[in-house]
Design a protein around this motif. Sequence first.
Motif: not given
Lengths: 897, 837
Positions: A536-541, A549-550
């Motif tokens: 799981x990755x949400x770069x920049x979020x 997660x934002x």
Amino acid sequence: MLRLVVRGAWIGALVAGLCVPATTWGQPGETGLGGGRAQLAGSAITPGFELDAVRPEMHKWYVPRHLPVTFDPTWYRNQSNYAVDAYRYYVSAELEGLVWYDQLGHPVERGWLLYEWQQEQEHPKGSSIWKGDEYNGLFRSLVVADEGGGGLEMRLMLGDQLETVFTPLTFVKPRFNGLRLDGANDYLQGSLILARPSMPNRDQIQSSALPSDRTDFVNLFGGHAEWTVAPRVAMGATYVNAHFGNTKETFGSGSPFGGALMTIQNQNLDAMWVRLRDDSPEDGVHGALLFDYDIVLVDTAGTELRGREIGFLPTVEGGSARGSALAADGSEAIVLAWNLEDLDADGVETEDLRRVRVELSVANDYHIEATSNMQTDGEMRRAAPVFLTVKRAAGNVQDNSNATVIAVDYGLPTATEVIGLDWSVTDWHGFSFQGELVTSRRHRQYPNPGIDSHHRVVERDLATYGQARYERHPWELYAEVFSIADGYDTGTWLMGSFGNIHYDDFTESRYEFVEDDDDFNGVPEWDRPLHGSNDVAWPGLDENADFLHDHNQNDNLIPDYEEPFLRFRSDRPEFLPGMDMNYNGTVDRFENDNLPDYPYRTDQRGVNTYGRAFLGPDLSLTVGRQRIAQISGDGRTDADYFLARWDFSTPSLRLRLLEHAAWVRDDIADPLRMWIQPFGSAGRMRDVGDPLSGDDAWLHSSYVDLEHRLGDAVRFEHRGRWQLMRQRDGDQAVLERELRRDSGFRGWIDRAEWRVPVGLSVLETRWKSEWREHRPPSRRLPSGTTLEQMAFIIWTQPLLAESASVAYFPRYGRQVFSTELQLGLELSRLWLLDGQLEDVEDDYRSWTTVAQLSNRSAYLGYQLVTRVGLQIGRKRFDDARSQRVSAFFLTVHAGLR
Amino acid sequence: MTLPVCLLAVLCAVTGALAQPQSVILEARGYRSEPDLVVVETASHWRAWEAGDGTRIVDSVGTVRPRFIRADIDAVANAGEFVNVADGDTTIGGISAYGNRADSLTAAFVADGDLSTWWEPDTENLGSAWVEIDLGRTVVARRIRLRFADSGDPFLMFRVLVADGTESFGRKRTLLFQRAGQVAAPNKDQREFVFDLAPRRPVPDGIEGEPVQFVRVDLLGTDGPRAEEVDRLAYFRLPEQDRGAIDYFRVTVIGREIPVLRESYLQLSLEQQGPVRYYRKERPRLAEVEVEALGDNIIALTQRVKAESGDFFDDLVRRFVTDGLMRTGLTVREYDPFRDRDQLLIDLGARFWLERIRMLTDRTPLTSYQIRLSDGSLNADGDFEWTTFDEKINAERYLEVEETFSPQPVRLVELRRLNLLNDARLAGKLSEIQAYGRGYVSDVILTSPIIKFDGRQMVTAVSWEGEAPAGTSLEIRTRSGDRLIQIPHYLNMAGREISEALWERLPDEQQGPIRVEEVPDSDWSTWSEPYRETGRAFQSPSPRSMALVQARLRTFQPLRTATISRLTLGLAPPLVDLAVAEVTPTRSIDPGLAREFTLYLRLERQPGDPGFQRIALRSSASAPIDVTGVRIGSDDELRFDQAEVLWPGSLEVSRLDGGVSFELPDGLDLSGRILEFRFSTSVFLPSTTFALELINDDDGRTQQVDTGDATSLVASNQLVVVSELEGLPLLAPVEIDSPVFTPNGDGVRDEAEILITLFQLQGQRPLQVAIHDVSGRRIRDLSFTPPAPSGQHRILWDGYDDDRRLVVPGIYLLRVSVDTDAGASGTSAVRTLSVVY
């Protein structure tokens, strides 16, 4: 005591480590002089013994037991009487650990063996790593020792998750498992690393009583040094090596640089295959051309035999004749198969071979792969050969102009080396420059168990980049150039439980020097054995770094911008601004992929330059150009772009503008693996293809937001984004590619908030309007426009105010009482103005109400927050369908406030 | 003689084919051999050719065409094509059950597609008046149509039941039927009934049809002997079997009519005798039952054979969900995106035009999934190119879901079962995955069995009969060879392949047969270039003892197709029994320079060989071949310079297009001797192939010479020479024969001759040649596109500019360049020319 134990070994271990596998690691425990149960001999030169015990008697005798040393019961019983010597509360001497000795027989210390890495040759299972219970428990898998003097400071770290970064192209591991030594003085600093990537943590999956003994192993060592040549000028050098080893081999066999073949791989080859195929199969024509082929066999005596001369010919499958050559176009492949098992020419058999080379006269857009019966998917039964790339043609050549003879010198992988130089100049008269030049070397050896000196093959690929910036207000110039070869590789293979390598399984069988951690959370995004990872990755979020997660801060199945009440402050990610410089439809800072985190993609070279002018403190204009070309294909990304940024603010107003426009020609696919948070289901990672909508297009992206206030109580915020991709191709071409002429996103949000104190209570009224229009590039995906109006009323009533303690809750800037009753009502109306969207089926209106009672109180040093309440809602669609939802909740949180 | 062969012989005798028993046996191999011909023409021939399951149709006259995938089909019509093996029983689609044993023959008439035949139940026993049709597979049916025969009566009252194949629990398992339609009111006139089948189970909007495998028709009511009242005359005109009841009535004084027995009637007075009514007997005749379904399920068509052959034991899930039967199904494993595994991948074996994927289950369906399609094309990484559809959530737990898309050619279908709702333990069962489309299979490759000639034969020509209308293509390719590799496959009793070691450990009674697979050995050629026209000369090496032929039927439009019905290989005995040659040197050839090569040819003749008169030597290089000598002799004679010199001498040498021809002197004894050809030529390509042909002028036959060990003097064993072009510029230094010339028409140095030499380039590549003046202005463009760029090109400049004006005296620049895809260096040159008068 820990310090002594570690210090006694680390310098020797590090020095010896650079010679792996040519020496014996660490200091043995049970095999050390005197063993683990010996006691300190005080000032005696030799271990003491009881002289009285030396008697000319036939019966068995025992040395009197020294009770203070240990209370371990013995199997026999001595008569004891404590009438004179009082019996005391004896504790186990092992509570303070055992006594350990070094290689020279000197006692090291009484204490615990935390970590021991041994490599004994020549016998099986000679490589072992021991991590004691204290290492994993008391020390939490991390020990640090330091030393200093004479201006030199050194620190030794041994851990399972050491953040280790050399340079972006050589070594970036947020969770390096091994040993690291750092040293620095005024002008020189450096780091050394040592590790055994194969099963470094076997103790975590088996009983800790068992060391992770291995016959075949992968050892890693390397280092990075940086020399400050002059103020603001630094030069660096990096070397990292991961090599295979085999403890059955003799001490002098193999090489710490080139490695050695593993036991299971050092077998005579029975069969070998070479495959040619089209390197650009999508065009369906002008693929690989094979003019001629032959196999060259070199036996252990050095005699060279050519296959054609001795009648040792391959079976040829696939492809079709084209003149005097054989062609493989599109999905076709030419497979040459040599059955080495049947080789019996001039007395030479497969057991006699030291080297096998296949010569191919090829041209055009070739892609050459090779395999053998020892290069398989690792299955014990019905193992399938796995082809690995040997050579790819540069570009998409169709006229024979790259005709050449490729020699496929076959071997199995034994080592990977990375050798690099880096440099940096920082702000020298406004000029800054940094760059890196790295070569990756992959070692292979031809297997033959009958010989000690194997034929070695080394493949090299180069990667380099340079970035230069010149700043002289109001001007700024920037340029970056890069070239990363397709074969540039900073990974090595890891063997499975039986010493076999699953060549087809990049997930389980690879160890990368440069990890994939696009979201910079210190957890690699690909799954590797015995290494921490998280897909799981949400770069920049996750800009607030709370690991959530934002847009899903309550970590449920619903994005916050879809949830009642929460959606007032949460906007869809489509409204977020940013640059998309690879033109795949995703803002670059939000991109996640499944590749090593090199600063640029492999198989590409290019240049990007821009000039920026600051027209004031808040306004800047940028004009730039980028040119990127694929190295092994004819893909390219050409763009000329313009960027304007304006950030204007006063005490009661803030306005931000961002404009990005570009003329784009991009046919390089940049697929991603992105976090998708669909409505009503669990968020997950999903492969997202590149629609190549920027093949010949105009790109325009605007972002604006405005925030202003009316007094302290009323706030307004407006936000808009418009992204447009306009195809420049003709109608027919656009239609054939199933694209829309104009695609993108337009959206506008208005938001207002009015907070009114009413005595101790607070009344909050909110309004939000969201208009959005989605037009995906692909015609296969639906487009649509929606408008949604939302109104919120929240009443907060403190309870028991006079009897409860109060605290300041900085978010609101006013008193927050220990117990509060909150009532909320949300009304919403959505219009599907046209088309259809994935998350919207029809017009609807909805209402949601919440009643919540919350209490904050101290408990055992924690602050407990207890909430109980009920939420009821209903959504009524215009086609008469309706949905009801209700939720009762009771939650208790404990915090360290 | 084994029993099957005996039976075959008897069959041949009956059909009159016993006169050629040998050819009959070969029929099963996919071809027929004649002394000078190999023929493929019958349906049994073509059926023996290998192709993807369900991809081709071979009609009774032996025409092969790609299968046409139909939409809106009558599923009853081809029910007989479906064979199911389950529970130790083998069933074939068609009539699966009936209530009355007497209906065993006539019941089949309801499924024969012929309205003139019918099933007429026995109306005496309504309880057994029913018939059940097994469609052979589960279809998605929209409606059921019943047609009653015009020559009889429609059923008075009846009902239609359907079942998808699932059965009840318990010891006696019976099919679970649902009522699809019923006629409860007496029907006398209507002869065609259509019952729409709406989905009975939860399905999303837009899903039509109902899974059906069995259809049952029950007769519920009948008028028996009183179908219709007729007058007396008509009654007795009826055939005996159609005459129904005769009712007699007594009339009361108030006019009531009371039925009485005939005997009683006759005893009545005339006043009491009422009417006598005559009836026609009811003949309820059901002519056809039609099940209108979505179309041909391509997955069931292409996967069922594999399932039945037992290859799917290691993947029960795939077997169950692709077998076309709703009653079988299993839980699909959850897709592992990390390792990209546990997806359900179905290879259709060819490209089909698809437009719909449907998934069916009877309970606990997939709650989230994703479909991917590929036409089999690869990307640069060697992976398939996929069309990926969005992830779909089936939160409502619909038992049927569907993915529709615009028609596209598809070879691979991949289903990923996702777990987006976190309900792994409650969902995931799949009974069937079906694929529908319309159009001919877009790419069918038929590969012949190994065609074995009677010894080594020359194949003279390849001919075929077929059609390839616009938008389609028919391609033939061949390969040939002499040796085979025999791979034994050891089978157990169940027919499953096991290892040899395991097979040998089994008791004799548990050992299955050993199936020997024959595959081409390393001496086989690769596939030839496609034959575009029928009657072309054989493109593969010849003579050989075996050959393989491939026919590829492609269509680029769904509704058009190519066909092939007959293929022949012309055979002829070889001119000589053996002809092998090798050349030296083969490596380190300097490109562009004249280099002397020596080629050795060894011939072995057998008595009766026709022989030849000429030998042709050709080169794939564009440079001419200059012969420097020809000798003949043994190895030792050649080695010690004792060989007989043929040229200069008795041998005649003449030039050919791309080579030279050697006419042998009469009476030259070749057998067992070696011909040595010395010649010089230049090579410009990375590899240059020399080819030798033996030509018999009597009948025009040509035999290609093989590469092989012709002499012990060299050990190349090949006729391909490889140049070391790497590192060399593609453009050699430009030569100008007369750099100072006088274009004054006096016949002396009137033109400048420019010699341009290019290496290794192929394809249409323009050669940029231009004359510039010293100011850089181009005054004459001499560019051209040679048919073969590699080689030497001569260009003349006559001193005129592009406007046909004679240039002024002075120095001029010659620019030569060629663009290459690889952007190679050394592809341009500049030279000076001087024009003087």
